[in-house]
Design a protein around this motif. Structure first.
Motif, PDB file in Angstrom:
ATOM      1  N   CYS A 229       0.811  -1.234   0.000  1.00 46.15           N
ATOM      2  CA  CYS A 229       0.000   0.000   0.000  1.00 46.15           C
ATOM      3  C   CYS A 229       0.831   1.265   0.000  1.00 46.15           C
ATOM      4  CB  CYS A 229      -0.948  -0.020   1.196  1.00 46.15           C
ATOM      5  SG  CYS A 229      -0.150   0.302   2.794  1.00 46.15           S
ATOM      6  N   PHE A 230       2.120   1.186   0.343  1.00 45.35           N
ATOM      7  CA  PHE A 230       3.049   2.328   0.403  1.00 45.35           C
ATOM      8  C   PHE A 230       2.758   3.296   1.557  1.00 45.35           C
ATOM      9  CE2 PHE A 230       3.183   1.034  -4.055  1.00 45.35           C
ATOM     10  CZ  PHE A 230       4.541   0.962  -4.298  1.00 45.35           C
ATOM     11  N   THR A 231       1.686   3.084   2.331  1.00 44.38           N
ATOM     12  CA  THR A 231       1.316   4.095   3.325  1.00 44.38           C
ATOM     13  C   THR A 231       1.230   3.575   4.763  1.00 44.38           C
ATOM     14  OG1 THR A 231      -1.020   3.706   2.867  1.00 44.38           O
ATOM     15  CG2 THR A 231       0.026   5.504   1.676  1.00 44.38           C
ATOM     16  N   CYS A 232       1.134   2.252   4.975  1.00 46.21           N
ATOM     17  CA  CYS A 232       1.059   1.740   6.351  1.00 46.21           C
ATOM     18  C   CYS A 232       2.441   1.912   7.018  1.00 46.21           C
ATOM     19  CB  CYS A 232       0.620   0.273   6.354  1.00 46.21           C
ATOM     20  SG  CYS A 232       1.863  -0.887   5.740  1.00 46.21           S
TER      21      CYS A 232
ATOM     22  N   CYS B 132       5.289  -0.141   5.465  1.00 47.57           N
ATOM     23  CA  CYS B 132       5.625   0.427   4.150  1.00 47.57           C
ATOM     24  C   CYS B 132       6.383   1.743   4.300  1.00 47.57           C
ATOM     25  CB  CYS B 132       4.365   0.660   3.313  1.00 47.57           C
ATOM     26  SG  CYS B 132       3.728  -0.837   2.516  1.00 47.57           S
TER      27      CYS B 132
ATOM     28  N   CYS C  61       3.847  -5.353   4.765  1.00 47.69           N
ATOM     29  CA  CYS C  61       2.736  -4.413   4.545  1.00 47.69           C
ATOM     30  C   CYS C  61       1.461  -4.952   5.183  1.00 47.69           C
ATOM     31  CB  CYS C  61       2.515  -4.195   3.048  1.00 47.69           C
ATOM     32  SG  CYS C  61       1.030  -3.221   2.692  1.00 47.69           S
ATOM     33  N   GLU C  62       0.788  -4.082   5.933  1.00 45.67           N
ATOM     34  CA  GLU C  62      -0.439  -4.498   6.623  1.00 45.67           C
ATOM     35  C   GLU C  62      -1.611  -4.665   5.662  1.00 45.67           C
ATOM     36  OE1 GLU C  62      -0.757  -1.356   9.468  1.00 45.67           O
ATOM     37  OE2 GLU C  62       0.963  -2.093  10.635  1.00 45.67           O
ATOM     38  N   ASN C  63      -1.457  -4.154   4.459  1.00 46.53           N
ATOM     39  CA  ASN C  63      -2.522  -4.259   3.458  1.00 46.53           C
ATOM     40  C   ASN C  63      -2.025  -4.980   2.205  1.00 46.53           C
ATOM     41  OD1 ASN C  63      -4.343  -2.466   5.032  1.00 46.53           O
ATOM     42  ND2 ASN C  63      -2.749  -0.967   4.579  1.00 46.53           N
TER      43      ASN C  63
HETATM   44 ZN   LIG Z   1       1.612  -1.138   3.440  1.00 47.67          ZN
END
Ligand SMILES: [Zn+2]
Ligand SMILES: [Zn+2]
Length: 335
Positions: free
Chosen positions: A91-94, A97, A105-107
């Motif tokens: 996701c690049f944002t968790c 990441c 990554c959590e997503n």
């Molecule tokens: Zn992530």
């Protein structure tokens, strides 16, 4: 296109004709040349992983050529030879990441599980999940390296073992027969441990310096006779097998579990305390790890032992894998 689909959890595969999917703006479409069949595909087939929706096409050892590129993708082009493994995007944002730890990554997306995978003539894949495949590597050989390969290669290269150290690989199967090759190529004193004495010659051919027949010999004692292991890569999905090697660890030794047993592994804590030892786990890798695996395998001529099947024979290929009859990785050849 032709695709093998699991219509619902626990159901048999159906071979269907489907429209060829269009890639989203951040995806590419792969014209699939080969896709490996991995034991983790059981999660999809039997519905034993949270969050799988059906119908679903499995397959996370996908190799082919990009034949369509999403509008926002700049790093890849039509015609590029690529692969996609278990790690199907992030996701690049968790928090992981943000720290660059895309594997956690959590997503995270999972190829062939959260979106349709490579048991089909085409698959659409997020661009950040792509590994470039070296030209010299055959698609059928490259496919298993995207899961079995990267798992063992990445686990070993992220361990503290150095050239000359005793490194054991427990299990000479789908994962282990690659682990032995990587351990040898990394310069480790490589020990193959198996309960099948018939695998001795193969293990030695693949680069093992020693073979321990665990049906006859206590593997912990055998490893201690070699000075104690720095790393034991446990590939056999067996709690007993993992437990049996903890006593074989030397100073600062570590059992790295990559083959997941179906039950907890009892651990001799006294031996761990006495050696500063550890039992840890490792899973797979992100796309650049996969590409590193492919490039290193190409450099050192490391290939999996495979059985190939056309897509129409997905049932037979899958059943052999589930029954543990495959020598050693089953691959669907779609060329
Ligand atoms: Zn992530
Ligand atoms: Zn896998």
């Amino acid at each position: 296109m032709r695709a093998a689909v699991v219509p619902e959890a626990g159901a048999d595969f159906e071979l269907v004709d489907r429209p060829i999917p269009d890639p989203d703006p951040t995806e590419v479409r792969i014209a699939v040349d080969a896709c490996g069949i991995c034991h983790s595909d059981v999660f999809v087939k039997e519905g034993t992983f949270p969050g799988v929706s059906y119908p679903r096409t499995p397959g996370h050892e996908v190799v082919g050529r990009i034949d369509a590129v999403g509008a926002d993708v700049t790093a890849w082009s039509e015609g590029d030879r690529v692969g996609a493994g278990w790690h199907g995007g992030h996701c690049f944002t968790c928090e992981p990441c943000r720290r660059g730890d895309f594997l956690l990554c959590e997503n995270a997306e999972i190829t062939g599980l959260t979106f349709d995978g490579g048991y089909a003539e085409y698959a659409t894949v997020p661009s950040e999940a792509l590994a470039a495949v070296p030209d010299d590597l055959d698609a059928v050989d490259a496919a298993p390296l995207l899961c079995a390969g990267v798992t063992t290669y990445n686990a070993l290269r992220n361990s503290d073992a150095r050239p000359g150290d005793v490194v054991a690989v427990v299990g000479v199967g789908g994962l282990g027969h690659l682990g032995v090759q990587y351990a040898h190529a990394a310069g480790f004193e490589t020990v193959a441990v198996s309960r099948s004495p018939g695998k001795r010659d193969l293990a030695l051919d693949l680069g093992a310096d020693h073979f321990v027949d665990a049906s006859e010999t206590d593997p912990a004692e055998a490893l201690q006779a070699l000075g104690g292991a720095r790393v034991v890569l446990s590939t056999a999905p067996s709690a007993d097998a993992a437990e049996s090697v903890v006593g074989g660890l030397g100073a600062d030794g570590e059992v790295v579990v990559v083959g997941i047993p179906g039950k907890p592994v009892p651990v001799d804590a006294q031996h761990l305390v006495g050696t500063r030892g550890a039992v840890s786990g490792w899973g797979s890798g992100h796309a650049r790890d996969s590409q590193d695996t492919l490039e290193f395998s190409d450099l050192r001529d490391i290939t999996p032992v495979v059985e190939t099947f056309p897509l129409d024979e997905v049932d037979a290929a899958y059943d052999r894998m589930v029954e543990n009859e495959t020598r050693f990785r089953a691959v669907l050849d779609l060329t």
